[in-house]
Motif scaffolding. Structure first.
Motif, short mmCIF file in Angstrom:
data_model
loop_
_atom_site.label_atom_id
_atom_site.label_comp_id
_atom_site.label_asym_id
_atom_site.label_seq_id
_atom_site.Cartn_x
_atom_site.Cartn_y
_atom_site.Cartn_z
N VAL A 44 -74.61 73.74 28.57
CA VAL A 44 -75.72 74.03 27.66
C VAL A 44 -75.14 74.28 26.28
O VAL A 44 -74.25 75.13 26.11
CB VAL A 44 -76.53 75.26 28.14
CG1 VAL A 44 -77.66 75.56 27.16
CG2 VAL A 44 -77.08 75.02 29.54
N THR A 48 -78.96 71.07 22.64
CA THR A 48 -78.87 70.04 23.67
C THR A 48 -78.30 70.62 24.96
O THR A 48 -77.78 71.73 24.98
CB THR A 48 -77.97 68.88 23.23
OG1 THR A 48 -76.64 69.36 23.02
CG2 THR A 48 -78.49 68.23 21.96
N PHE A 49 -78.41 69.85 26.03
CA PHE A 49 -77.72 70.18 27.27
C PHE A 49 -77.14 68.90 27.86
O PHE A 49 -77.63 67.80 27.59
CB PHE A 49 -78.66 70.87 28.28
CG PHE A 49 -79.82 70.03 28.75
CD1 PHE A 49 -79.74 69.31 29.93
CD2 PHE A 49 -81.00 69.98 28.02
CE1 PHE A 49 -80.82 68.54 30.38
CE2 PHE A 49 -82.07 69.22 28.46
CZ PHE A 49 -81.99 68.51 29.63
N LYS A 70 -82.86 69.66 23.97
CA LYS A 70 -83.61 70.73 24.65
C LYS A 70 -85.08 70.66 24.28
O LYS A 70 -85.44 70.31 23.15
CB LYS A 70 -83.07 72.11 24.23
CG LYS A 70 -81.74 72.49 24.81
CD LYS A 70 -81.39 73.90 24.33
CE LYS A 70 -80.05 74.36 24.85
NZ LYS A 70 -79.70 75.70 24.32
N TYR A 83 -82.50 77.22 29.76
CA TYR A 83 -81.57 76.22 30.26
C TYR A 83 -80.31 76.89 30.79
O TYR A 83 -79.78 77.82 30.18
CB TYR A 83 -81.19 75.24 29.15
CG TYR A 83 -82.29 74.26 28.81
CD1 TYR A 83 -82.48 73.12 29.57
CD2 TYR A 83 -83.15 74.50 27.73
CE1 TYR A 83 -83.49 72.21 29.26
CE2 TYR A 83 -84.17 73.60 27.42
CZ TYR A 83 -84.33 72.46 28.19
OH TYR A 83 -85.34 71.58 27.89
#
Length: 212
Positions: A44, A48-49, A70, A83
């Motif tokens: 994570v 973004t992930f 995300k 997340y």
């Protein structure tokens, strides 16, 4: 005076559009997604992930790692949890500002998977059994389907999309009065495919209530 009135209308219109939205059905997800996969979050990052693809379904390869934007929570919609690594899901992705992102104003493009079970938000139907799932939402009910059944159903739908479209184009042809052949009756039996076909038949659009 007219200028100020128009500005007021614009501001009110903006607030209304943010207060509600029209959801994205499963069939729309399947048909519009550029990439569909089952995967697990492995990192994570800021904004973004990273996802490792465990089962490719459309336009991707097994064991590839992809970066996904995300979902940003807003007034009427929020992700079921922050997340975190090891979270799993079936992801329906498209490009947004040059990056892959889940489809849908309420993150409908992420179908939650946990311990081999996928959770499909109920859509005001009475055919498929649904129940509340506390770790997702205290308000909405979900249809629980085995992950393998979901993957198989998605592949069957994609492989037979032309046949399925023909079936529903035929249903919408008001000038046709003769017997209509049911193409979808010949498709393999699959519970998730049945949900997809049911939603397509309804022309389903859902309104989010609890922010999922």
């Amino acid at each position: 005076m007219i200028k100020y009135f128009l500005i007021l209308l614009y501001l009110l219109g903006s607030k209304i559009s943010l207060a509600s939205y029209t959801g994205t059905s499963l069939t729309q997800l399947v048909e519009t997604a550029k990439v569909i996969c089952y995967g697990k979050i492995i990192a994570v990052e800021n904004g973004t992930f990273k996802l490792i693809i465990l089962r490719p379904i459309k336009a991707c390869r097994q064991n590839d790692t992809i970066s996904i934007r995300k979902f940003a929570n807003w007034t009427c919609a929020s992700r079921y949890a922050e997340y975190s690594t090891y979270q799993e899901g079936v992801f329906f992705l498209s490009l947004y500002e040059g990056k892959l992102a889940t489809i849908g104003a309420a993150n409908e493009g992420e179908l939650i998977v946990k311990e081999g079970i996928g959770y499909i938000q109920n859509y005001d139907q009475h055919v498929f059994k649904a129940k509340k799932i506390d770790f997702i939402s205290k308000y909405q009910e979900y249809i629980c389907i085995n992950l393998q059944t979901i993957i198989d159903g998605l592949k069957i739908y994609l492989e037979n999309q032309e046949t399925i479209d023909r079936q529903f184009a035929q249903k919408n042809d008001r000038e046709r009065v003769a017997y209509q052949y049911n193409y979808t009756d010949k498709l393999p039996k699959n519970d998730f495919l049945d949900i997809l076909i049911d939603q397509k038949q309804r022309g389903f659009w859902t309104i989010a209530i609890d922010g999922r």
